[in-house]
Design a protein around this motif. Structure first.
Motif, PDB file in Angstrom:
ATOM      1  N   THR A 270       0.826  -1.208   0.000  1.00 39.75           N
ATOM      2  CA  THR A 270       0.000   0.000   0.000  1.00 39.75           C
ATOM      3  C   THR A 270       0.862   1.260   0.000  1.00 39.75           C
ATOM      4  O   THR A 270       0.454   2.285  -0.533  1.00 39.75           O
ATOM      5  CB  THR A 270      -0.948   0.024   1.214  1.00 39.75           C
ATOM      6  N   ILE A 273       1.517   1.933  -3.523  1.00 41.47           N
ATOM      7  CA  ILE A 273       0.267   2.340  -4.172  1.00 41.47           C
ATOM      8  C   ILE A 273       0.003   3.820  -3.947  1.00 41.47           C
ATOM      9  O   ILE A 273      -0.323   4.561  -4.869  1.00 41.47           O
ATOM     10  CB  ILE A 273      -0.923   1.516  -3.627  1.00 41.47           C
ATOM     11  N   GLU A 291      -8.231   4.169  -6.340  1.00 41.78           N
ATOM     12  CA  GLU A 291      -7.442   3.259  -5.508  1.00 41.78           C
ATOM     13  C   GLU A 291      -8.385   2.246  -4.869  1.00 41.78           C
ATOM     14  O   GLU A 291      -9.458   2.607  -4.399  1.00 41.78           O
ATOM     15  CB  GLU A 291      -6.721   4.021  -4.405  1.00 41.78           C
ATOM     16  N   HIS A 292      -7.973   0.991  -4.854  1.00 37.40           N
ATOM     17  CA  HIS A 292      -8.779  -0.028  -4.189  1.00 37.40           C
ATOM     18  C   HIS A 292      -7.870  -0.907  -3.345  1.00 37.40           C
ATOM     19  O   HIS A 292      -7.222  -1.832  -3.844  1.00 37.40           O
ATOM     20  CB  HIS A 292      -9.543  -0.888  -5.199  1.00 37.40           C
ATOM     21  N   HIS A 293      -7.790  -0.569  -2.057  1.00 43.25           N
ATOM     22  CA  HIS A 293      -7.023  -1.360  -1.091  1.00 43.25           C
ATOM     23  C   HIS A 293      -7.529  -1.024   0.300  1.00 43.25           C
ATOM     24  O   HIS A 293      -8.396  -0.151   0.478  1.00 43.25           O
ATOM     25  CB  HIS A 293      -5.517  -1.087  -1.217  1.00 43.25           C
ATOM     26  N   MET A 294      -7.010  -1.699   1.302  1.00 37.80           N
ATOM     27  CA  MET A 294      -7.576  -1.630   2.643  1.00 37.80           C
ATOM     28  C   MET A 294      -7.455  -0.242   3.278  1.00 37.80           C
ATOM     29  O   MET A 294      -8.244   0.105   4.163  1.00 37.80           O
ATOM     30  CB  MET A 294      -6.907  -2.664   3.557  1.00 37.80           C
ATOM     31  N   THR A 314     -15.116   1.039  -6.874  1.00 38.71           N
ATOM     32  CA  THR A 314     -14.361  -0.020  -6.199  1.00 38.71           C
ATOM     33  C   THR A 314     -15.167  -1.313  -6.113  1.00 38.71           C
ATOM     34  O   THR A 314     -14.595  -2.384  -5.895  1.00 38.71           O
ATOM     35  CB  THR A 314     -13.943   0.392  -4.771  1.00 38.71           C
ATOM     36  N   THR A 324      -4.466  -1.019  -7.491  1.00 38.94           N
ATOM     37  CA  THR A 324      -4.884  -1.966  -6.461  1.00 38.94           C
ATOM     38  C   THR A 324      -3.713  -2.827  -6.004  1.00 38.94           C
ATOM     39  O   THR A 324      -2.573  -2.636  -6.445  1.00 38.94           O
ATOM     40  CB  THR A 324      -6.048  -2.838  -6.991  1.00 38.94           C
ATOM     41  N   THR A 325      -3.992  -3.776  -5.119  1.00 42.60           N
ATOM     42  CA  THR A 325      -2.950  -4.624  -4.540  1.00 42.60           C
ATOM     43  C   THR A 325      -2.948  -6.014  -5.159  1.00 42.60           C
ATOM     44  O   THR A 325      -3.943  -6.459  -5.729  1.00 42.60           O
ATOM     45  CB  THR A 325      -3.165  -4.784  -3.027  1.00 42.60           C
ATOM     46  N   GLN A 328      -5.893  -7.901  -3.518  1.00 43.29           N
ATOM     47  CA  GLN A 328      -7.212  -7.617  -4.076  1.00 43.29           C
ATOM     48  C   GLN A 328      -7.366  -8.233  -5.467  1.00 43.29           C
ATOM     49  O   GLN A 328      -8.407  -8.822  -5.794  1.00 43.29           O
ATOM     50  CB  GLN A 328      -7.423  -6.103  -4.136  1.00 43.29           C
TER      51      GLN A 328
END
Length: 719
Positions: A270, A273, A291-294, A314, A324-325, A328
């Motif tokens: 992250t 990212i 962005e799509h992560h925790m 997302t 993203t990660t 994911q």
């Protein structure tokens, strides 16, 4: 009239309208990978069970819940015996079911064939569908890969088709329930992003320095490679070569030329990212970067229309640029849950950049490569494996098919390494942490990266003078971020700055030290750490030292996942004078993968399960976890932090929302179960729920060194 949905204000959606709307959307989605007819069929019959009297009583009179998913699955199997369509329909609320066995599965068990044996006579009789729908017809088009003997292709197709169905079902329902109020568009097109980027790039002008001229060469090679047919590429560029901008240039120009629908950046950490997304936002506008992560939160109470669009994107990645990660991306590709699967169909016909490709998880390397290969071979994707330390994955792609050759965008990798070489690697003869500390204290500015959090804490305590800092995941993210900000300021200002960190700093974190010390580890980790030394190239490589030290710890002190790469690095050092050369890296990954063994590159037998006669979709979805959940989270209370205290008060009241938990993550430290037991036995924790604990003892947390878990009788925990 048969009703599909009702709203609180009394509006009713005709069931036929819902089926036709879902069918049209699913057809549109599946058409991207040449299976539009399949999408149309799966959407048209997915809710046939709603034609039953029991379901109509449920929706119109608030009757008891009924199973409406099995009916369409039964109809498809009875009329056209199409397993792929049928399993998607049966699973569209539960998540993809394990296929089970036609003979052994019993009525009502959790498998697909168990569901088919349910008795739907009487109140669940759905034969009234004939009043509004024709009988299902076999799809006339058949994707070529359905005829292979390898079941993995079929399982991937089912998951893609399932994604089309569940996303279409959700979107059609959302449109009716909101009366069209939910807006999911508003992003720039790929062509517009392309134009924005190249307009921005003009501002750099003609390069004048040697390093910028070399970066321009790399950039031009990336542009030239966009003309090549879609498929799998590698971009092997040393630190400082400008691969972020060059890879974005490749992605945008290649996407425009071959009409790709989106660009997806897949990144392991992250921290990288956030840095990459900041670069993209600066060029393409914050409104166009998802962005799509925790750690990203689009659920802010003050959210505007732009934030709402990002939040919605997302859910199904219906936007032109996604960052993203690894977690994911790959967990979604092997998922069974409907929420995870919604986005999968939107990966098709994309340009996918895998940044720091050497970080593809070893335990799942073969399934990950198989998925990348499948996307390139059958779903019109182009993939770019982007890194300074490129693992040799050609053989694994060749196993999938002879057409999946990996093409290097910058073929003269060795000359690039020679040009961008900024450091000199040297093995250091030390026998204790005290000796390491003594050497660190001789520097004004220095970074030391350890393998264990315990060593990082102990080394930090041995630092002398001003400007000493510690970083590890024993610190909550909020404090790590503040610490990094101060470190960057001191480095830029030429002030004393001695940092001891775990490996969290080694990849992608933009810091520049004149000297780096690295505990011996995998060669890729060492070279990543070297990227924090003389990063800006302001000093000679001979003056910019990366010292590698080995404390000769016993095997008991080193987890297996670190031990093997460490031993391979020692072998490489005996065979190569320059451990960071292209040949050294190639040799390292070849030996590492050989020693790990083919089976351990898929240690949960994901491929074997998906290549079998009966596909266990649900089981694979549970098993495929890049991060094993072997621990809990501890919330760190900070009395002088207003946001922290507000979050804590809500958590204590039992409030749990996605937005609240994301905010709480900034003040959380993750601990393994054995550490949790120690802290609980010492009376230092209060249990808030099954996953979250509260630190009751303020003395057990320091802003400098993080959580003290009193590990004197244990083994160092590795990042």
């Amino acid at each position: 009239m048969y009703v599909g949905h009702t709203t609180e204000d009394g509006r009713k959606q005709k069931l036929l309208d819902h089926l036709q709307g879902t069918s049209a959307l699913a057809e549109k989605f599946a058409d991207v990978f040449d299976a539009g007819e399949w999408g149309r069929s799966v959407g048209l019959y997915h809710d046939c069970g709603k034609f039953s009297k029991a379901y109509q009583r449920r929706i119109l009179e608030n009757g008891p819940r009924v199973d409406h998913s099995t009916a369409g699955a039964l109809l498809i199997m009875k009329k056209i015996h199409n397993l792929f369509l049928s399993i998607c329909v049966a699973s569209h609320h539960s998540g993809l079911l394990d296929e089970g066995n036609r003979r052994i599965s019993t009525a009502g068990d959790s498998t697909f064939y168990g569901r088919l044996k349910k008795d739907l006579s009487g109140k669940l009789d759905f034969s009234a569908y004939r009043q509004e729908l024709p009988d299902p017809q076999p799809p006339k088009t058949h994707p070529n890969f359905l005829y292979t003997e390898d079941n993995f292709y079929s399982s991937f197709f089912v998951r893609m088709l399932f994604s089309c169905l569940v996303d279409a079902d959700f979107l059609d329902t959302e449109h009716f329930m909101s009366n069209g109020a939910v807006k999911r568009d508003g992003f720039a097109s790929i062509q517009e992003l392309h134009d924005m980027f190249f307009e921005y790039y003009k501002h750099f002008g003609e390069p004048t320095t040697p390093i910028n001229k070399k970066r321009q060469e790399i950039y031009q090679q990336c542009l030239a490679a966009t003309e090549k047919e879609p498929g799998i590429f590698s971009l092997t560029v040393p630190t400082g070569g400008g691969k972020t901008l060059s890879s974005l240039a490749f992605a945008l120009k290649h996407a425009v030329k071959y009409r790709k629908q989106r660009i997806i950046y897949v990144i392991p950490y992250t921290s990288i990212i956030e840095q990459t997304a900041d670069v993209f936002r600066n060029i393409l506008g914050t409104e166009n970067v998802i962005e799509h992560h925790m750690n990203v939160d689009y659920d802010d109470e003050k959210a505007d229309a732009e934030m709402e669009r990002k939040k919605l994107a997302t859910e199904n990645w219906d936007a032109p640029l996604i960052v993203t990660t690894n977690v994911q991306f790959f967990e979604s590709l092997f998922a069974a849950k409907t929420s995870r699967c919604r986005k999968i169909h939107n990966i098709a016909n994309s340009v996918i950049i895998f940044d720091e490709a050497q970080m593809l998880p070893e335990s799942y390397l073969r399934p990950c490569i198989r998925a990348i290969g499948e996307l390139a071979a059958n779903y019109h994707c182009s993939a770019v494996l982007c890194t300074a330390t490129q693992p040799n994955l050609d053989a694994y792609f060749a196993e999938i098919g002879p057409t999946l050759a990996v093409r290097e965008i910058c073929p003269d990798v060795q000359s690039l390494y020679n040009f961008f070489r900024r450091t000199t690697y040297q093995f250091l003869d030390v026998s204790s942490l005290d000796e390491v500390a003594a050497k660190l204290n001789q520097h004004e500015q220095v970074l030391c990266i350890t393998n264990s959090k315990k060593d990082a804490q102990n080394l930090y305590k041995a630092m002398d003078g001003e400007g000493c800092y510690h970083l590890s995941t024993f610190m909550c993210p909020a404090h790590r971020r503040k610490g990094l900000s101060v470190i960057r300021q001191r480095l830029k200002g030429g002030l004393p700055c001695k940092v001891v960190s775990t490996s969290l700093i080694q990849a992608g974190v933009d810091v520049d030290f004149p000297a780096v010390y690295r505990e011996i580890a995998g060669l890729d980790s060492i070279i990543q750490s070297g990227g924090r030394c003389n990063r800006e190239g302001k000093h000679k490589a001979e003056e910019s030292m990366v010292y590698i030290y080995d404390l000769n710890k016993s095997p008991r002190e080193i987890p297996a996942f670190v031990q093997r790469p460490l031993e391979v690095t020692k072998h490489i050092a005996m065979r190569h004078n320059d451990i960071a050369s292209v040949e050294s890296i190639k040799d390292y990954f070849h030996e590492l993968h050989y020693l790990i063994g083919r089976n351990q590159l898929d240690n949960k037998d994901i491929l074997e399960k998906l290549e079998g006669k009966s596909i266990p979709f649900a089981n694979v979805g549970k098993e495929f976890k890049l991060i094993e959940e072997d621990g809990k989270n501890v919330f760190i209370p900070l009395m002088d932090d207003e946001e922290n205290q507000d979050i804590l008060s809500k958590l204590k009241l039992g409030l749990r929302s996605r937005s609240l938990l994301r905010k709480a993550n900034q003040y959380v430290v993750s601990v393994y179960n054995n550490q949790l037991v120690k802290l609980c036995d010492a009376g230092k924790l209060e249990k808030l729920d099954e996953e979250l604990y509260l630190l009751k003892d303020p003395a057990s947390y320091s802003m400098e060194t993080g959580l003290d878990i009193n590990m004197e009788d244990g083994i160092g925990i590795f990042l």
